[in-house]
Design a protein around this motif. Structure first.
Motif, PDB file in Angstrom:
ATOM      1  N   LEU A 192      50.464  61.595  23.406  1.00  0.00           N
ATOM      2  CA  LEU A 192      50.700  60.518  24.368  1.00  0.00           C
ATOM      3  C   LEU A 192      51.294  61.041  25.667  1.00  0.00           C
ATOM      4  O   LEU A 192      50.903  60.609  26.756  1.00  0.00           O
ATOM      5  CB  LEU A 192      51.627  59.462  23.757  1.00  0.00           C
ATOM      6  CG  LEU A 192      51.122  58.761  22.501  1.00  0.00           C
ATOM      7  CD1 LEU A 192      52.149  57.760  22.008  1.00  0.00           C
ATOM      8  CD2 LEU A 192      49.796  58.064  22.785  1.00  0.00           C
ATOM      9  N   HIS A 193      52.244  61.956  25.561  1.00  0.00           N
ATOM     10  CA  HIS A 193      52.841  62.551  26.764  1.00  0.00           C
ATOM     11  C   HIS A 193      53.650  63.774  26.358  1.00  0.00           C
ATOM     12  O   HIS A 193      53.998  63.958  25.190  1.00  0.00           O
ATOM     13  CB  HIS A 193      53.732  61.541  27.518  1.00  0.00           C
ATOM     14  CG  HIS A 193      54.954  61.134  26.749  1.00  0.00           C
ATOM     15  ND1 HIS A 193      55.110  59.879  26.210  1.00  0.00           N
ATOM     16  CD2 HIS A 193      56.098  61.814  26.405  1.00  0.00           C
ATOM     17  CE1 HIS A 193      56.277  59.806  25.596  1.00  0.00           C
ATOM     18  NE2 HIS A 193      56.886  60.963  25.695  1.00  0.00           N
ATOM     19  N   VAL A 194      53.964  64.598  27.360  1.00  0.00           N
ATOM     20  CA  VAL A 194      54.884  65.724  27.201  1.00  0.00           C
ATOM     21  C   VAL A 194      55.945  65.580  28.290  1.00  0.00           C
ATOM     22  O   VAL A 194      55.616  65.468  29.472  1.00  0.00           O
ATOM     23  CB  VAL A 194      54.172  67.081  27.326  1.00  0.00           C
ATOM     24  CG1 VAL A 194      55.175  68.223  27.177  1.00  0.00           C
ATOM     25  CG2 VAL A 194      53.058  67.217  26.293  1.00  0.00           C
ATOM     26  N   ARG A 195      57.205  65.562  27.879  1.00  0.00           N
ATOM     27  CA  ARG A 195      58.321  65.418  28.813  1.00  0.00           C
ATOM     28  C   ARG A 195      59.353  66.509  28.574  1.00  0.00           C
ATOM     29  O   ARG A 195      59.496  67.013  27.464  1.00  0.00           O
ATOM     30  CB  ARG A 195      58.993  64.045  28.665  1.00  0.00           C
ATOM     31  CG  ARG A 195      58.135  62.871  29.089  1.00  0.00           C
ATOM     32  CD  ARG A 195      58.861  61.574  28.796  1.00  0.00           C
ATOM     33  NE  ARG A 195      58.023  60.410  29.102  1.00  0.00           N
ATOM     34  CZ  ARG A 195      58.222  59.195  28.622  1.00  0.00           C
ATOM     35  NH1 ARG A 195      59.243  58.972  27.806  1.00  0.00           N
ATOM     36  NH2 ARG A 195      57.423  58.204  28.949  1.00  0.00           N
ATOM     37  N   LEU A 196      60.095  66.827  29.626  1.00  0.00           N
ATOM     38  CA  LEU A 196      61.195  67.767  29.544  1.00  0.00           C
ATOM     39  C   LEU A 196      62.487  67.035  29.885  1.00  0.00           C
ATOM     40  O   LEU A 196      62.501  66.147  30.746  1.00  0.00           O
ATOM     41  CB  LEU A 196      60.996  68.932  30.522  1.00  0.00           C
ATOM     42  CG  LEU A 196      59.745  69.787  30.318  1.00  0.00           C
ATOM     43  CD1 LEU A 196      59.587  70.758  31.492  1.00  0.00           C
ATOM     44  CD2 LEU A 196      59.825  70.554  28.999  1.00  0.00           C
ATOM     45  N   GLY A 197      63.577  67.397  29.219  1.00  0.00           N
ATOM     46  CA  GLY A 197      64.855  66.747  29.485  1.00  0.00           C
ATOM     47  C   GLY A 197      66.023  67.679  29.279  1.00  0.00           C
ATOM     48  O   GLY A 197      65.986  68.550  28.408  1.00  0.00           O
ATOM     49  N   LEU A 198      67.061  67.516  30.097  1.00  0.00           N
ATOM     50  CA  LEU A 198      68.300  68.263  29.920  1.00  0.00           C
ATOM     51  C   LEU A 198      69.210  67.477  28.980  1.00  0.00           C
ATOM     52  O   LEU A 198      69.449  66.280  29.190  1.00  0.00           O
ATOM     53  CB  LEU A 198      68.999  68.476  31.262  1.00  0.00           C
ATOM     54  CG  LEU A 198      68.437  69.580  32.161  1.00  0.00           C
ATOM     55  CD1 LEU A 198      69.152  69.582  33.507  1.00  0.00           C
ATOM     56  CD2 LEU A 198      68.560  70.950  31.498  1.00  0.00           C
TER      57      LEU A 198
END
Length: 308
Positions: free
Chosen positions: A48-54
């Protein structure tokens, strides 16, 4: 230096997620370069999606509640796609690090228990996320490093470093959390204050420095807290006398709130600088320093010099 994080395989898809950072060390306002590689197992995987997060561990605003893992900044890497069985896909990225990102490293040494990581979120279906985390080391901006070094020169000792999952009232912020660095007061300030908390709020133009002074008299059952805030620009930071600047902030903060505690017989203003240009091994003569103490109500207010 390359740091890689690999997620465990999903039970029914066999998908693996590998996140690699070209350099895990960064500082606020820069970007983290790297790439995410996803590899499918024996079946096609609809992503569905690829996200990056701190992410980091922070304390809630309620001090009695336990610390929790908080994702305080994220960016989308890609939208929906189908990863065919046995195939892989590599996605390079330049992840922006917000200016207000908490500092976790100073002088090459971790700030006590502070830890931070970059998490990769691969959404396979609404209730299933594959996450791979890699450590991130956030070094201070030059202005922040100068302030920290000046406090060390003035004799302050760091006692704790933590993150609070809450915004500061009356302060313009973009992140939902803030960092607090706690110090034992330097000997020459030990009358006006017992403890000092330091808060940084940075942006592309400059740095806002919030000083939270605390004076505790355990036997008398008295405590006074006061907050002052100051602003300094990044430009020209290397040409500034930072020890004198920080010392001036501290004296202004103490004097500003001395009138509020004027009813206390232990209240006094600072009459001279606490910074003395002498070798570290030269003892302070008896009677020299800051007599008395100062305090006031905890309210965010203006500063002096470069303060607002």
């Amino acid at each position: 230096m390359r740091v890689t994080g690999v997620s465990p395989e999903s039970g029914w898809t066999g998908l693996t997620v590998r996140t690699a950072l070209t350099n895990p060390s960064t500082r606020p306002g820069l970007s983290l370069p790297g790439r995410v590689t996803v590899t499918a197992g024996p079946v096609d995987v609809p992503v569905l999606h690829v996200r990056l997060g701190l992410v980091t561990t922070a304390e809630p605003d309620d001090p009695s509640a336990p610390r929790r893992l908080v994702q305080f900044h994220e960016a989308s890497l890609t939208g929906a796609f189908v990863l065919r069985a046995g195939r892989g896909r590599t996605m390079p990225f330049q992840f922006p690090v917000p200016w207000e990102t908490p500092v976790t490293i100073f002088g090459g040494v971790p700030l006590l228990s502070l830890r931070m990581a970059l998490r990769t979120e691969v959404a396979i279906e609404p209730r299933l996320d594959q996450g791979a985390m890699v450590p991130v080391f956030v070094h201070p901006l030059p202005t922040q490093a100068h302030v920290l070094a000046a406090l060390d020169t003035l004799g302050f000792t760091m006692r704790q470093a933590g993150l609070v999952d809450a915004r500061l009232p009356g302060v313009e912020q973009t992140l939902p959390l803030h960092q607090r660095l706690g110090y034992w007061a330097a000997p020459l300030y030990a009358g006006p204050m017992t403890e000092l908390e330091l808060i940084f709020v940075a942006n592309s133009a400059g740095l806002e420095v919030i000083l939270w002074l605390d004076r505790r008299l355990a036997l008398a059952g008295v405590t006074h807290q006061s907050i002052s805030r100051f602003r300094v620009w990044h430009q020209g930071a290397d040409r500034r006398d930072w020890v004198s600047t920080v010392d001036g902030w501290l004296r202004h903060a103490i004097n500003r709130h001395a009138a509020t505690a004027a009813h206390s017989d232990w209240s006094a203003q600072v009459t001279e600088s606490a910074h003395v240009s002498r070798p570290p091994d030269d003892p302070v003569p008896p009677g020299f320093g800051l007599g008395g103490t100062a305090g006031g109500g905890a309210g965010v207010g203006g500063g002096g010099g470069d303060g607002t």
